[in-house]
Design an enzyme around this catalytic site. Structure first.
Site, PDB file in Angstrom:
ATOM      1  N   HIS A   1     134.096 -44.273 132.363  1.00 38.94           N
ATOM      2  CA  HIS A   1     135.756 -44.652 132.762  1.00 38.94           C
ATOM      3  C   HIS A   1     136.732 -43.460 132.457  1.00 38.94           C
ATOM      4  CE1 HIS A   1     134.606 -49.004 132.224  1.00 38.94           C
ATOM      5  NE2 HIS A   1     134.291 -48.570 133.826  1.00 38.94           N
TER       6      HIS A   1
ATOM      7  N   HIS B   1     127.347 -48.016 131.261  1.00 35.84           N
ATOM      8  CA  HIS B   1     127.788 -49.235 130.612  1.00 35.84           C
ATOM      9  C   HIS B   1     126.784 -50.210 130.797  1.00 35.84           C
ATOM     10  CE1 HIS B   1     131.493 -47.054 132.273  1.00 35.84           C
ATOM     11  NE2 HIS B   1     132.000 -47.431 131.081  1.00 35.84           N
TER      12      HIS B   1
ATOM     13  N   GLU C   1     130.381 -53.581 130.840  1.00 34.07           N
ATOM     14  CA  GLU C   1     129.280 -53.801 129.759  1.00 34.07           C
ATOM     15  C   GLU C   1     129.121 -55.193 129.435  1.00 34.07           C
ATOM     16  OE1 GLU C   1     129.894 -51.465 126.087  1.00 34.07           O
ATOM     17  OE2 GLU C   1     128.830 -53.016 125.149  1.00 34.07           O
TER      18      GLU C   1
ATOM     19  N   SER D   1     137.997 -49.047 127.624  1.00 33.28           N
ATOM     20  CA  SER D   1     138.309 -49.892 126.727  1.00 33.28           C
ATOM     21  C   SER D   1     138.429 -49.221 125.492  1.00 33.28           C
ATOM     22  CB  SER D   1     137.018 -50.769 126.749  1.00 33.28           C
ATOM     23  OG  SER D   1     136.885 -51.546 125.691  1.00 33.28           O
ATOM     24  N   ASN D   2     137.701 -48.279 125.016  1.00 38.63           N
ATOM     25  CA  ASN D   2     137.786 -47.523 124.044  1.00 38.63           C
ATOM     26  C   ASN D   2     139.043 -47.087 123.714  1.00 38.63           C
ATOM     27  OD1 ASN D   2     137.217 -44.484 123.674  1.00 38.63           O
ATOM     28  ND2 ASN D   2     135.921 -45.343 125.290  1.00 38.63           N
TER      29      ASN D   2
ATOM     30  N   SER E   1     135.404 -41.115 126.826  1.00 34.93           N
ATOM     31  CA  SER E   1     135.043 -40.472 127.928  1.00 34.93           C
ATOM     32  C   SER E   1     136.035 -39.236 128.559  1.00 34.93           C
ATOM     33  CB  SER E   1     135.082 -41.558 129.093  1.00 34.93           C
ATOM     34  OG  SER E   1     136.213 -42.469 128.766  1.00 34.93           O
TER      35      SER E   1
HETATM   36 FE1  SF4 Z   1     127.682 -45.051 123.969  1.00 32.24          FE
HETATM   37 FE2  SF4 Z   1     129.947 -43.466 124.096  1.00 32.24          FE
HETATM   38 FE3  SF4 Z   1     129.888 -46.016 124.921  1.00 32.24          FE
HETATM   39 FE4  SF4 Z   1     129.505 -45.549 122.302  1.00 32.24          FE
HETATM   40  S1  SF4 Z   1     131.270 -45.154 123.722  1.00 32.24           S
HETATM   41  S2  SF4 Z   1     128.521 -47.032 123.475  1.00 32.24           S
HETATM   42  S3  SF4 Z   1     128.483 -43.741 122.227  1.00 32.24           S
HETATM   43  S4  SF4 Z   1     128.746 -44.420 125.610  1.00 32.24           S
END
Ligand code: SF4
Length: 330
Positions: free
Chosen positions: A50, A83, A135, A232-233, A276
């Protein structure tokens, strides 16, 4: 005692670790090496990771991003994104005679395997995650009859299970650790015998980036998170920064999206990036800040990362083999 904002010099607190994780690095390399090995057209189902910058760069090299496998012509090669995908997507690709290279992050695959195992044992699986995220769709597809999505603590009251003594929780890999624990606490309030997964589902990269932002958050008047809106992260990092006490926090795709007015009265800028995000984008923001007097950069280190993942087995096999025969001209 901390000096008032007006008396402190301008500085940047740079989070470490930040940026590209092992799963994203592997996924990007997979597309790049597959393009070299097989040439274009090479299809990729969904954004491989992403990040708009990464997608545009891969498109320039010849990758064709599609929403579904039915957009890939029969017999062609398709890469599945980091994902993960549901088994029905693999089945559809096989039916269409597509060659699949699966770039699902191994840490997402781990959650898929847990879902399959608990479904076989006939557990009700409460999957903590965000509705509609790729995901979550992929993991849910492993055992749709056993999995119920729980989208945060407020959703716990809606959960229904067959047997409250046979329930396990799993989670999306990129969630906020604190909010997930809050959701788990609320679930345990309703289902005291709730089983936990054998190891963390929230991946090392999401966790480490959140810890680093927490460490800098209270000292930052402003936190800039480099990342795309659908990452998301990255979105979680903005929430964590605000929760840690940052004066303000914004998500930007790159320096060009920063609003000059955010810097009013700001002496300390915290800077991080999602899992990402390529380095070059953070360097662009550092340059932009330096041009405005924020030249003093201090690293806030929360963890060392040395994890790497090997390339998908299909690609490794083909890279070891003879080069692909040149395509015949029409
Ligand atoms: Fe894998 Fe990176 Fe997603 Fe964590 S953030 S699950 S290490 S792709």
């Amino acid at each position: 005692m901390t000096a008032p904002t007006s008396q402190r010099g301008k500085r940047v607190l740079l989070a470490a670790p930040r940026g590209v994780c092992a799963g994203v690095d592997r996924a990007i390399q997979t597309v790049e090496l597959a393009l070299e090995r097989y040439g274009s057209p090479l299809y990729v189902r969904h954004e491989i990771v992403h990040n708009q910058h990464v997608i545009k760069a891969l498109e320039k090299k010849g990758a064709i991003f599609v929403n579904e496998t039915d957009e890939v012509p029969d017999g062609h090669t398709v890469i599945f994104s980091a994902h993960g995908v549901a088994p029905v997507v693999h089945a559809e690709a096989a039916r269409r005679n597509l060659t699949v290279i699966d770039a699902t992050c191994p840490l997402v695959t781990k959650v898929h395997k847990e879902a399959v195992r608990y479904a076989k044992e006939d557990f009700d699986i409460l999957l903590i995650g965000h509705e509609g995220h790729e995901e979550v769709i992929g993991t849910s597809g492993e055992a749709p009859d056993h999995i119920t999505l729980v989208d945060g603590p407020d959703d716990v009251k809606n959960v229904e299970v067959r047997d409250p003594d046979k329930v396990v929780w799993l989670s999306q890999t990129t969630l906020s650790v604190d909010e997930t624990m809050e959701t788990v606490g609320a679930l345990k309030g309703r289902f005291p015998n709730l089983l936990s997964p054998p190891s963390d589902d929230i991946c090392y990269a999401s966790q480490n980036r959140q810890v680093a932002v927490k460490q800098m958050g209270a000292d930052a008047d402003l936190v800039i998170v480099v990342g795309s809106k659908n990452s998301s992260n990255s979105v979680r990092l903005v929430e964590v920064a605000l929760g840690a006490g940052a004066g303000a926090a914004h998500l930007v795709d790159g320096a060009e999206e920063i609003d000059e007015s955010w810097l009013q009265g700001v002496s300390t800028v915290g800077l991080t990036s999602g899992a990402s995000v390529p380095k070059v984008l953070v360097h662009g923001v550092l340059d932009w800040l330096a041009q405005r007097g924020y030249e003093d950069v201090e690293t806030v280190k929360a963890a060392e990362e040395s994890i790497t993942f090997s390339l998908p087995k299909e690609l490794r096999r083909d890279l070891r083999a003879e080069p692909a025969a040149p395509k015949s001209l029409p």
